[in-house]
Write a protein that holds these residues in place. Sequence first.
Motif, PDB file in Angstrom:
ATOM      1  N   SER A 113     -11.003  -4.349   4.147  1.00 18.62           N
ATOM      2  CA  SER A 113      -9.677  -4.518   4.770  1.00 18.62           C
ATOM      3  C   SER A 113      -9.005  -5.799   4.295  1.00 18.62           C
ATOM      4  O   SER A 113      -7.795  -5.811   4.004  1.00 18.62           O
ATOM      5  N   ARG A 177       0.519  -1.640   9.304  1.00 18.19           N
ATOM      6  CA  ARG A 177      -0.559  -1.825   8.351  1.00 18.19           C
ATOM      7  C   ARG A 177      -1.903  -1.930   9.065  1.00 18.19           C
ATOM      8  O   ARG A 177      -2.917  -1.399   8.590  1.00 18.19           O
ATOM      9  N   ASP A 180      -4.100   1.057   9.486  1.00 14.91           N
ATOM     10  CA  ASP A 180      -4.893   1.516   8.330  1.00 14.91           C
ATOM     11  C   ASP A 180      -6.167   0.712   8.118  1.00 14.91           C
ATOM     12  O   ASP A 180      -6.991   1.081   7.287  1.00 14.91           O
TER      13      ASP A 180
END
Length: 309
Positions: A113, A177, A180
Motif C-alpha cells: 500500500s 484512495r 483501495d
Amino acid sequence: MRIRVLGSAAGGGFPQWNCNCRNCRSLRAGTFSGKSRSQAQVAISNDDRTWFLLNTSPDLRAQIEATLALHPRNVGRDSPIGGVLLTSGDVDQIAGLLSLRELQPFRVYCTPSIRRILQEDNSVFRMLNRVSDQVSWTEIACDESFPLLTVAGNDSGIGCTVFSLGTHYPAYVSRERTVDLKAEEALLGAMLDSSSGGRFAYMPAVPAVDDSLLQRLEDADLVFFDGTFWSDDELIRVQGGGSTAREMGHIPISGAEGSLCELAGLRRPRKVFVHVNNTNPMLDESGPEYREVRTAGWEIAEDGWSLDL
Ligand SMILES: [Zn+2]
C-alpha cells in the motif's frame, strides 16, 4: 548491530520554523535547559559497512553529512547506505527519499500500500527510478521475517519483522484512495534482529498499546517508542485549537492511559522515547516532566547517539 540516532524530533524538528511555543522561543533565546533536535532518523548496521535507514526524514541530507559512517568511501559516486525501511507514508518518514534521488542504487522496503501511494499517486518519486539500476522496491508483509539485503543482494546480518500498529493513512491520501489500500499496511512497528541476538524495536508512531504489543516489546532488548506528545491536548493548548495527540495517531506519554503507565511493567528492554514534538515539556531538562520520565527508567533520544546491541 550499531544504531545511530541522526534525528530524534517529531515532524517540524526542534525548534520548528513557525513555532513560538515556550520551548522553541526559549531554545532560540539560548535560555532553554535542553537540546535542539532534527527530525526523527535512525540508521542501523551489523558490520559498519552497509547501513540501513529507518524511514527518511526531511532533514536527511544534513543528517548524512553529520555522520561520518554514512559518507562515501570509494572514489566517484558511492554510499554505504544499502537500503531504507519505511514504517508509514507520513511526510516526515518519506520526504528524505527525495534527497536520495541522485541515481544511487539502494533498496526500499515497504508495504504494497505504501509503495502504491509513492509510485502510483505521487509522480515526484519517479525520480528514484530514472535509470534501471537505481532504487529496488521490496514489498513486505506484516509478521513475516525477511533479511535486510545489501545492494549486491547479500544478507546484511539484520533480520526484520514488521507488524501493524494502526490503520490511518496520512492526510494527503484521499478517502477514495484509502478504500483501495489495506488498512493494516498504513502504520508499522519494526523489530530488527542483529546477528549477535540483540533485538531492537522501532516505533516512532504508536496510536495505542495492547497486550500483543506489550508482549512484543518485552521480547526486545531496546525499544525506541513514540515520544511525540506529553499530553493528549498538548497541541490544542499551545495552538489554541487543532487535534488531540490520539487523533493524530500518537498515544500521549502522561496520564492513566499514557505510555508511561501502559509500559511500566516492561522489564527486559532499555526504553527510549523518540520522535519528540517541540511542544513536549519533557524536552526541558530542568522541568518535572523530564524528571518523571527519567525516574520511570526512560531515556529521551538525542541526535548523535550511537548504541551497540
Ligand atoms: Zn514549538
